[in-house]
Enzyme design. Structure first.
Site, PDB file in Angstrom:
ATOM      1  N   LEU A  10      37.194  59.875  38.585  1.00 47.92           N
ATOM      2  CA  LEU A  10      37.851  60.484  39.751  1.00 47.92           C
ATOM      3  C   LEU A  10      38.338  59.411  40.735  1.00 47.92           C
ATOM      4  O   LEU A  10      38.932  59.728  41.756  1.00 47.92           O
ATOM      5  CB  LEU A  10      36.904  61.453  40.464  1.00 47.92           C
ATOM      6  CG  LEU A  10      36.431  62.643  39.619  1.00 47.92           C
ATOM      7  CD1 LEU A  10      35.491  63.525  40.432  1.00 47.92           C
ATOM      8  CD2 LEU A  10      37.602  63.471  39.098  1.00 47.92           C
ATOM      9  N   GLN A  12      40.457  55.683  41.779  1.00 47.54           N
ATOM     10  CA  GLN A  12      41.890  55.338  41.800  1.00 47.54           C
ATOM     11  C   GLN A  12      42.421  55.064  40.398  1.00 47.54           C
ATOM     12  O   GLN A  12      43.407  55.673  39.961  1.00 47.54           O
ATOM     13  CB  GLN A  12      42.074  54.088  42.671  1.00 47.54           C
ATOM     14  CG  GLN A  12      43.520  53.707  42.875  1.00 47.54           C
ATOM     15  CD  GLN A  12      43.688  52.303  43.459  1.00 47.54           C
ATOM     16  OE1 GLN A  12      42.815  51.456  43.318  1.00 47.54           O
ATOM     17  NE2 GLN A  12      44.808  52.070  44.099  1.00 47.54           N
ATOM     18  N   TYR A 138      30.255  41.901  44.759  1.00 46.33           N
ATOM     19  CA  TYR A 138      31.197  42.495  43.789  1.00 46.33           C
ATOM     20  C   TYR A 138      31.747  41.407  42.858  1.00 46.33           C
ATOM     21  O   TYR A 138      31.751  41.555  41.637  1.00 46.33           O
ATOM     22  CB  TYR A 138      32.315  43.157  44.594  1.00 46.33           C
ATOM     23  CG  TYR A 138      33.483  43.693  43.819  1.00 46.33           C
ATOM     24  CD1 TYR A 138      33.343  44.751  42.930  1.00 46.33           C
ATOM     25  CD2 TYR A 138      34.764  43.168  44.025  1.00 46.33           C
ATOM     26  CE1 TYR A 138      34.449  45.259  42.259  1.00 46.33           C
ATOM     27  CE2 TYR A 138      35.870  43.678  43.361  1.00 46.33           C
ATOM     28  CZ  TYR A 138      35.705  44.730  42.476  1.00 46.33           C
ATOM     29  OH  TYR A 138      36.797  45.234  41.815  1.00 46.33           O
ATOM     30  N   ILE A 168      45.338  47.092  43.633  1.00 43.39           N
ATOM     31  CA  ILE A 168      46.119  48.106  42.905  1.00 43.39           C
ATOM     32  C   ILE A 168      46.707  49.094  43.913  1.00 43.39           C
ATOM     33  O   ILE A 168      45.979  49.631  44.761  1.00 43.39           O
ATOM     34  CB  ILE A 168      45.239  48.850  41.881  1.00 43.39           C
ATOM     35  CG1 ILE A 168      44.689  47.869  40.845  1.00 43.39           C
ATOM     36  CG2 ILE A 168      46.013  49.979  41.219  1.00 43.39           C
ATOM     37  CD1 ILE A 168      43.749  48.505  39.819  1.00 43.39           C
TER      38      ILE A 168
HETATM   39  C1  AKB Z   1      38.976  45.179  46.088  1.00 37.28           C
HETATM   40  O1  AKB Z   1      39.726  44.899  47.058  1.00 37.28           O
HETATM   41  O2  AKB Z   1      37.753  45.146  46.127  1.00 37.28           O
HETATM   42  C2  AKB Z   1      39.641  45.539  44.777  1.00 37.28           C
HETATM   43  C3  AKB Z   1      39.799  44.339  43.902  1.00 37.28           C
HETATM   44  C4  AKB Z   1      40.835  43.350  44.193  1.00 37.28           C
HETATM   45  O3  AKB Z   1      39.078  44.210  42.964  1.00 37.28           O
HETATM   46  N1  AKB Z   1      40.886  46.175  45.011  1.00 37.28           N
END
Ligand code: AKB
Length: 305
Positions: A10, A12, A138, A168
């Protein structure tokens, strides 16, 4: 014939891939942690990818042979609770690997990100093989995933494919807690006639890509014979690069007089460690990647969509 499972369907990227495969008449099962949204026209199971048994059951029940593992916590949101983000990003990755080996899944797609790079990566134009010292949880989890996909390919020949995505751009779902989200927020504000407070500096250059190019890239990469891929890690790709100010100019060239205020916050510190541009020539050489959407075309479509 492929039978596809998407986790994080669900979100993006998931919503766009789901529509793409569904429209092509390919069996696709959407899974996500939320209840099935009212009126959803796709096959859907509520499933937390942290739940290994649940994942295994669904893969067996629907005779899945290809998985797109998209469930993840993005960069800015991830910094709010790093321990939790690590758990979501890595434990789900390991569950997908485990299920894929048990059920002999033929191919897995897993998105990486430009967040794997850091200050030592030659940020003006990051090569495919660069020093990678990510600054966000991340980014660290994406880099760990890249190392693991290589490991599982060497050890078990598990065919995981991956792309390092820039920001994206799509207008169909809400932004999901990323640093590159400003561009979607700015486009949405333009459509609504609102003013926009931008959380990045007006000259912060970042790589971006329009969703149609994303879908082309993923489907192209997934369609290739493994033997044409010269790496078992993640590929750099880019659609175009832009800054908030350039994006504003592109919006204004469509006759919209958007007012933007710049108030950089903690996300600016993250953006300082991300690429301005990346070298995607290996993706072009190995599997024919070539973007079709630049800034102006993307903005025009986004504003009219
Ligand atoms: C983010 O901004 O965390 C993502 C990416 C670039 O992985 N859009």
């Amino acid at each position: 014939m492929n039978r596809i499972l998407i986790t994080g369907a669900l979100g993006q990227l998931g919503s766009a891939l789901l529509k793409h495969y569904h429209d092509k008449g390919i069996f696709v099962l959407a899974t996500d942690i939320h209840e099935c949204p009212k009126g959803l026209v796709y096959n859907y199971e509520k499933l937390d990818a942290l739940n290994f048994e649940g994942l295994l059951d669904v893969v067996k029940k629907y005779e899945i042979n290809v998985i797109y593992h998209l469930a993840a916590i993005l960069s800015a949101k991830g910094e709010k609770n790093p321990f939790h983000s690590w758990k979501i990003n890595m434990d789900t990755f390991q569950n997908i690997v485990d299920v894929s080996l048990k059920c002999k899944i033929e191919r897995v797609f897993w998105p990486s990100s430009i967040a794997v790079f850091g200050k030592d990566s030659n940020l003006e134009y990051v090569p495919q093989n660069s020093l990678m010292n990510p600054t966000t949880l991340y980014g660290v989890s994406k880099l760990a995933g890249e190392k693991l996909m290589n490991y599982y390919f060497e050890k078990y020949q598990l065919d995981i494919r991956s792309i390092r995505f820039p920001g994206i751009i799509s207008m169909d779902t809400k932004p999901g807690g990323g640093v590159t989200d400003y561009i979607i927020e700015m486009l949405n504000a333009s459509k609504k006639g609102n003013e926009y407070i931008c959380f990045l500096d007006k000259n912060q250059r970042l790589p971006m890509i329009f969703m149609e190019d994303v879908i082309s890239a993923i489907t192209l990469l997934m369609s290739k014979k493994r033997s044409v891929l010269s790496i078992s890690s993640s590929y750099n790709i880019v659609g175009f690069t832009t800054t908030p100010e350039e994006c504003l100019l592109a919006i204004k060239s469509n006759g919209i007089n958007l007012k933007v205020h710049y108030k950089p916050d903690f996300r600016q510190k993250i953006a300082n460690t991300w690429p301005e541009n990346v070298d995607d020539s290996l993706a072009s050489k190995d599997w024919g990647w070539s973007p079709k959407f630049g800034l102006d075309k993307t903005v025009k479509i986004a504003l009219n969509g």
